[in-house]
Design a protein around this motif. Structure first.
Motif, PDB file in Angstrom:
ATOM      1  N   ASP A   1       2.690   7.338  -4.777  1.00  0.00           N
ATOM      2  CA  ASP A   1       1.804   7.234  -5.929  1.00  0.00           C
ATOM      3  C   ASP A   1       0.414   6.752  -5.516  1.00  0.00           C
ATOM      4  OD1 ASP A   1       1.177   7.348  -8.675  1.00  0.00           O
ATOM      5  OD2 ASP A   1       1.442   5.185  -8.839  1.00  0.00           O
ATOM      6  N   GLY A   2      -0.592   7.523  -5.879  1.00  0.00           N
ATOM      7  CA  GLY A   2      -1.961   7.140  -5.563  1.00  0.00           C
ATOM      8  C   GLY A   2      -2.318   7.321  -4.112  1.00  0.00           C
ATOM      9  N   SER A   3      -1.565   8.092  -3.374  1.00  0.00           N
ATOM     10  CA  SER A   3      -1.833   8.287  -1.958  1.00  0.00           C
ATOM     11  C   SER A   3      -1.967   9.783  -1.665  1.00  0.00           C
ATOM     12  CB  SER A   3      -0.682   7.726  -1.128  1.00  0.00           C
ATOM     13  OG  SER A   3      -0.912   7.923   0.243  1.00  0.00           O
TER      14      SER A   3
ATOM     15  N   GLN B   1       3.890  13.660  -6.574  1.00  0.00           N
ATOM     16  CA  GLN B   1       3.957  12.317  -5.999  1.00  0.00           C
ATOM     17  C   GLN B   1       5.215  11.579  -6.450  1.00  0.00           C
ATOM     18  OE1 GLN B   1       0.170  10.166  -6.000  1.00  0.00           O
ATOM     19  NE2 GLN B   1      -0.941  12.101  -6.108  1.00  0.00           N
TER      20      GLN B   1
ATOM     21  N   ALA C   1      -5.686   8.174  -2.995  1.00  0.00           N
ATOM     22  CA  ALA C   1      -6.383   7.932  -4.251  1.00  0.00           C
ATOM     23  C   ALA C   1      -7.680   8.734  -4.271  1.00  0.00           C
ATOM     24  CB  ALA C   1      -6.691   6.443  -4.406  1.00  0.00           C
ATOM     25  N   TYR C   2      -8.104   9.148  -5.457  1.00  0.00           N
ATOM     26  CA  TYR C   2      -9.360   9.887  -5.575  1.00  0.00           C
ATOM     27  C   TYR C   2     -10.520   8.907  -5.533  1.00  0.00           C
ATOM     28  CZ  TYR C   2     -12.990  12.915  -7.426  1.00  0.00           C
ATOM     29  OH  TYR C   2     -14.142  13.635  -7.590  1.00  0.00           O
ATOM     30  N   THR C   3     -11.398   9.089  -4.587  1.00  0.00           N
ATOM     31  CA  THR C   3     -12.494   8.129  -4.406  1.00  0.00           C
ATOM     32  C   THR C   3     -13.852   8.712  -4.781  1.00  0.00           C
ATOM     33  OG1 THR C   3     -12.617   8.792  -2.074  1.00  0.00           O
ATOM     34  CG2 THR C   3     -11.303   6.836  -2.598  1.00  0.00           C
TER      35      THR C   3
ATOM     36  N   GLU D   1      -5.027  14.120 -10.702  1.00  0.00           N
ATOM     37  CA  GLU D   1      -5.208  15.109  -9.638  1.00  0.00           C
ATOM     38  C   GLU D   1      -3.968  15.972  -9.429  1.00  0.00           C
ATOM     39  OE1 GLU D   1      -3.938  11.314  -7.418  1.00  0.00           O
ATOM     40  OE2 GLU D   1      -4.889  11.920  -9.283  1.00  0.00           O
TER      41      GLU D   1
ATOM     42  N   ARG E   1      -1.271  10.733 -12.912  1.00  0.00           N
ATOM     43  CA  ARG E   1      -2.002  11.211 -11.745  1.00  0.00           C
ATOM     44  C   ARG E   1      -2.772  12.467 -12.153  1.00  0.00           C
ATOM     45  NH1 ARG E   1      -2.474   7.077  -9.009  1.00  0.00           N
ATOM     46  NH2 ARG E   1      -3.802   8.514  -7.859  1.00  0.00           N
TER      47      ARG E   1
ATOM     48  N   GLU F   1       0.828  -1.200   0.000  1.00  0.00           N
ATOM     49  CA  GLU F   1       0.000   0.000   0.000  1.00  0.00           C
ATOM     50  C   GLU F   1       0.867   1.257   0.000  1.00  0.00           C
ATOM     51  OE1 GLU F   1      -3.378   0.175  -0.187  1.00  0.00           O
ATOM     52  OE2 GLU F   1      -3.210  -1.984  -0.564  1.00  0.00           O
ATOM     53  N   PRO F   2       0.367   2.362  -0.565  1.00  0.00           N
ATOM     54  CA  PRO F   2       1.105   3.626  -0.482  1.00  0.00           C
ATOM     55  C   PRO F   2       1.325   4.025   0.979  1.00  0.00           C
ATOM     56  CG  PRO F   2      -0.673   3.787  -2.086  1.00  0.00           C
ATOM     57  CD  PRO F   2      -0.881   2.500  -1.352  1.00  0.00           C
TER      58      PRO F   2
END
Length: 318
Positions: A84-86, A125, A88-90, A283, A281, A16-17
């Motif tokens: 990366d991805g931390s 990121q 994440a857009y939810t 965002e 990414r 996990e990030p």
């Protein structure tokens, strides 16, 4: 002259990030005793080396310095994986990325409270040439006295301190991505301790039971024990495609370190592990290649390839 192989020197285990672990790893990258320091110090010492009769020492410095380039690549890529991805857009895929997602949080909300804000604010990121406190890396860290014994002593201290810090960072996180890289670097730092200690032995120093520094019993770290069992701490790479390196005249015989017996050996380079490219990414507004720009890049590349083919045909027909 340097060549780049698009493979990582060690495998990065997925997990996990973890932006906090990424920030701690910045010390191992851009800190005073980090990989950027070792890379620059050893290479400058080899570039500035004098004395043809001492070529094996120059080649040893050059081989280790070249390996440190791959360590910079490894740890920077690891930091990018951890950020990366931390977060994440939810939110809903049909909504703009700047609209608050699930739970009312914006896509980069945790950047304000976890890790290094510059990983998100400046680096999109990704890794930065700074330490864990955000201080920029400095060329003033590099030590190059011109005296072989002094330089080797300083290099041994640098490897020992770097290994100490990586052992501490290992104890700070249970993230598998971070630990896979840390374990590899802990073992390679021990190999470089062996290299510089062996070089100093050849100049008259008797280490006795001083090494390794620190005496961490690092083999109790499971990832480290696996690498020690493979003898990774007893190898030094020359990265010499023409096989002109004489580092093997120094890096041979029994290891100076008292942890784990074994004989030292040189190899050209490790096989490495496959590399991939991280996903975009949105965002972070990076990398920003829209469809029209991507098509333009593709057309330009095709035109350049056609020009190269025509030039090659002209040479052939002469």
């Amino acid at each position: 002259m340097f060549l780049h192989v698009q493979r990582l020197i060690n495998e990065i285990v997925p997990d996990e990030p973890d932006p906090a672990a990424a920030n701690a790893l910045q010390e191992g990258l851009g800190g005073q005793f980090g990989e950027m320091r070792t890379m620059m110090q050893y290479l400058f010492q080899s570039f500035n080396f004098r004395g043809a009769t001492a070529k094996p020492y120059r080649d040893l410095l050059h081989g280790i310095g070249t390996e440190e380039i791959s360590h910079v690549e490894l740890i920077a890529t690891t930091i990018a994986r951890l950020t990366d991805g931390s977060p994440a857009y939810t939110g809903a895929a049909t909504k703009p990325v700047d609209e608050p997602g699930k739970g009312g949080k914006t896509p980069l909300a945790s950047a304000l409270s976890v890790g290094n804000i510059h990983h998100y604010l400046v680096g999109a990121q990704g890794a930065l040439p700074v330490d864990a406190a955000g201080n920029p890396w400095s060329g003033s860290y590099v030590y190059n006295s011109g005296n072989l014994v002094l330089d080797l002593l300083y290099n041994l201290m640098l490897e020992s301190t770097g290994r100490l810090q990586k052992c501490r960072i290992y104890e700070m996180t249970d993230n598998k991505t971070a630990r896979s890289t840390l374990a590899y670097l802990i073992v390679r730092d021990q190999a470089h301790e062996n290299a510089y200690a062996k070089a100093l032995e050849s100049l008259g120093i008797d280490w006795g039971r001083t090494l390794p520094i620190p005496k961490t019993d690092a083999e109790r770290f499971p990832e480290v024990k696996t690498l020690l069992d493979q003898g990774l701490h007893l190898k030094q790479y020359t990265f010499s495609l023409d096989n002109l390196s004489e580092a093997g005249k120094i890096f041979r015989g029994s290891a100076p370190a008292s942890v784990a017996d074994g004989n030292l050996q040189t190899e050209q380079m490790p096989d490495g592990f496959p590399m991939d490219i991280a996903v975009e990414r949105p965002e972070e507004f990076a990398p920003g290649l829209d469809a029209d720009l991507l098509e333009l890049v593709q057309r330009t590349a095709e035109l350049e390839l056609d020009d190269a083919d025509h030039a090659a045909d002209k040479v052939t027909t002469k």
